[in-house]
Design a protein around this motif. Structure first.
Motif, PDB file in Angstrom:
ATOM      1  N   GLU A 166      33.734  34.228  31.898  1.00  0.00           N
ATOM      2  CA  GLU A 166      33.380  32.902  32.272  1.00  0.00           C
ATOM      3  C   GLU A 166      32.703  32.050  31.043  1.00  0.00           C
ATOM      4  O   GLU A 166      32.909  30.927  31.106  1.00  0.00           O
ATOM      5  CB  GLU A 166      32.459  32.901  33.451  1.00  0.00           C
ATOM      6  N   GLU A 228      37.211  34.169  43.204  1.00  0.00           N
ATOM      7  CA  GLU A 228      38.178  34.651  42.019  1.00  0.00           C
ATOM      8  C   GLU A 228      39.636  34.727  42.451  1.00  0.00           C
ATOM      9  O   GLU A 228      40.519  34.833  41.618  1.00  0.00           O
ATOM     10  CB  GLU A 228      37.770  35.799  41.263  1.00  0.00           C
ATOM     11  N   HIS A 254      42.085  28.698  34.419  1.00  0.00           N
ATOM     12  CA  HIS A 254      41.502  29.402  35.352  1.00  0.00           C
ATOM     13  C   HIS A 254      42.809  30.186  36.148  1.00  0.00           C
ATOM     14  O   HIS A 254      42.733  31.204  36.777  1.00  0.00           O
ATOM     15  CB  HIS A 254      40.689  28.535  36.559  1.00  0.00           C
ATOM     16  N   VAL A 257      43.111  32.852  33.478  1.00  0.00           N
ATOM     17  CA  VAL A 257      41.926  33.965  33.704  1.00  0.00           C
ATOM     18  C   VAL A 257      41.866  34.659  34.808  1.00  0.00           C
ATOM     19  O   VAL A 257      41.432  36.024  35.058  1.00  0.00           O
ATOM     20  CB  VAL A 257      40.691  33.342  33.246  1.00  0.00           C
ATOM     21  N   ASP A 258      42.047  34.072  35.895  1.00  0.00           N
ATOM     22  CA  ASP A 258      41.746  34.607  37.398  1.00  0.00           C
ATOM     23  C   ASP A 258      42.863  35.211  37.877  1.00  0.00           C
ATOM     24  O   ASP A 258      43.095  35.576  39.188  1.00  0.00           O
ATOM     25  CB  ASP A 258      41.367  33.428  38.344  1.00  0.00           C
ATOM     26  N   HIS A 264      40.555  38.042  36.879  1.00  0.00           N
ATOM     27  CA  HIS A 264      39.195  38.194  37.642  1.00  0.00           C
ATOM     28  C   HIS A 264      39.784  38.526  39.101  1.00  0.00           C
ATOM     29  O   HIS A 264      38.982  39.207  39.648  1.00  0.00           O
ATOM     30  CB  HIS A 264      38.523  36.923  37.560  1.00  0.00           C
TER      31      HIS A 264
HETATM   32 FE   LIG Z   1      37.020  33.523  36.940  1.00  0.00          FE
END
Ligand SMILES: [Fe+2]
Ligand SMILES: [Fe+2]
Length: 502
Positions: A166, A228, A254, A257-258, A264
């Motif tokens: 993050e 997430e 996001h 990344v998620d 995540h």
């Molecule tokens: Fe995240």
């Protein structure tokens, strides 16, 4: 580089405890928290945002603890969509991902068939939502802050790694909060702090979880599990911001990344499964994970912010926000329908009547060309009487209101720096210095480099002067706090932490 973790002690494991436990049969159905009346959230948010030390920190933590307990005591009254068995989390996530994917595909096909934007009818709508959700986005990741103290313990590995990601692992162009701050700065949305309590509820919960992680670790894990996962609104927001020429990077980042495969979302599931399976009372631990998951629903979410946008109300808010200074700024010769502007603006409640009077007098005509509007010409242009009084965002609201339905094209309001109103050429506010072309940018960059170098050297010296690994860790953790990690020193400290801990 200074070696931070030479003899770093691994703190005691906290995850497997989980309390005395409740027999599964006696569990009430945990789930969504009913909406609470907003009160004091904004104050709570800023108090938790301050990095306090010593007795002050203990006071803040005690307040955060009792607030969380009060929210959680109400969290078990309605249903929850998490599975009863944490082993089923991967299937639960797959079903959600498939459902989000199908709904997004439906959205795309409606758009490809010529359907209108579904979230942001105008450019103002998009910018207003970015402002509305700013208190939450500016503490992105905060709920995991308290896990950092357990870096080095494999049981906390996924959570620590998620927090550091993050923070962009200290890279300024990857730090999520830093990216959002830049987005707000670019569009001159810098008054997000004055919004109502409901906008701060969610961020205050995230800060509270981060401040009290050791007592609420199952809830932190449950909250993380919910936060997430990839929501539909993230995909549509990114798509429509891009269409409007508003940088969608914070949102597209996001999506990657998620992601469910390795990002995540997957880590959140692994963290929940590992912690629950090693808990002394897995059933009670899982019950608490579900309670924490429910905290995702506290406060104003993105979808509610999108649905709540009303251009006329936003115009009144913007004009009302000027009334405090405006009522002293106009001469008595400025009269609308016989009343001085000062008189109209004497109270913020009078703004609605003032706008109606401006409409009756033809100063503000909805559905017209702003270039022909007397009111717009007071705001726009270097020689305009109210030049500089309204921010770029506020001018956009006025511009879109005057244009009426034609604002659906999403055009950016023209400004002195961007006379054509081309959304792609909107420049960041902080670079709008009037010197030779390029000089402002050079100056800003040079200053930034100098400041960064100084603060990094100072921080390194501070670390070197500390004689125990515990003291060095505490100094680092202060810099990785939600209120600091996006600063130059915070980013530097994050890079030190990452190289030592990962
Ligand atoms: Fe995240
Ligand atoms: Fe994030």
């Amino acid at each position: 580089m200074i070696s931070i973790f030479q003899t770093l002690m691994s703190p005691p494991r906290l995850l497997p405890g989980g309390g005395a436990g409740t027999p599964r049969s006696a569990e009430r159905a945990p789930g969504r928290v009913p909406a609470a009346p907003a009160s004091g959230a904004r104050e709570r948010y800023f108090r938790l945002f301050e990095l306090t030390t010593g007795a002050d920190r203990e006071t803040q933590q005690a307040a955060a603890r009792s607030h969380l307990e009060s929210l959680l005591s109400r969290a078990s009254v309605s249903d929850c969509d998490l599975p009863d068995d944490p082993n089923s989390l991967p299937e639960w996530m797959s079903v959600n991902v498939a459902s989000t994917g199908a709904r997004y595909a439906g959205y795309l096909s409606r758009r490809h068939e010529g359907g209108p934007r579904e979230y942001f009818a105008s450019r103002s709508a998009a910018l207003c939502v970015l402002r509305a959700i700013a208190p939450t986005k500016l503490v992105d990741g905060a709920w995991l802050y308290g896990t950092l103290a357990h870096a080095g313990d494999p049981l906390f590995g996924h959570l620590v790694r998620t927090y550091l990601e993050e923070l962009g692992e200290g890279a300024p162009d990857k730090n999520h909060v830093g990216l959002y701050r830049k987005l707000l700065q670019t569009h001159q949305i810098e008054d997000w702090e004055v919004q109502p309590d409901s906008h701060f509820e969610q961020g205050a919960v995230q800060l509270a979880l981060g401040a009290c992680a050791d007592e609420f670790m199952p809830e932190v894990i449950g909250f993380n599990l919910g936060y997430e996962q990839l929501p539909l609104h993230l995909l549509i927001t990114a798509y429509e911001l891009n269409e409007l020429g508003i940088d969608p990077y914070y949102f597209t980042l996001h999506v990657t990344v998620d992601n469910a495969a390795s990002g995540h979302a997957r880590r959140a599931i692994q963290a929940a499964q590992e912690a629950t399976s090693t808990a002394s009372d897995p059933a009670e631990f899982w019950r608490r994970v579900r309670r924490g998951y429910a905290l995702n629903d506290i406060g104003l979410g993105t979808t509610a912010a999108i649905e709540g946008f009303d251009l006329h109300n936003e115009l009144l808010r913007v004009l009302g926000s000027k009334s405090a200074e405006g009522k002293f700024a106009h001469s008595d010769r400025c009269r609308i329908e016989g009343r001085t502007v000062n008189d109209w603006l004497a109270s913020p409640d009078g703004v609605g009547g003032f706008v109606q009077a401006l409409e009756r007098k033809g100063w503000l005509v909805s559905g017209s060309d702003p270039a022909d509007s007397r009111f717009w010409n007071l705001l726009h242009g270097e020689r305009a009487q109210m030049f500089g009084v309204f921010s770029a965002y506020e001018r956009q609201v006025v511009y879109d209101w005057i244009r009426g339905d034609t604002n659906k094209d999403g055009a950016a309001a023209p400004s002195v720096d961007n006379p054509a109103g081309d959304p792609r050429s909107v420049r960041p506010f902080h670079l709008q210095l009037r010197t030779r072309p390029g000089a402002a940018a050079d100056l800003a960059e040079g200053l930034q480099r100098g400041l960064a170098a100084n603060s990094e050297v100072e921080f390194d010296q501070q670390l070197a002067s500390l004689d125990s690994p515990e003291a060095r860790l505490a100094a680092l953790l202060d810099q990785l706090h939600p209120s600091r990690h996006w600063t130059q020193t915070g980013l530097h400290a994050t890079r030190l932490f990452v190289s030592a801990a990962m």
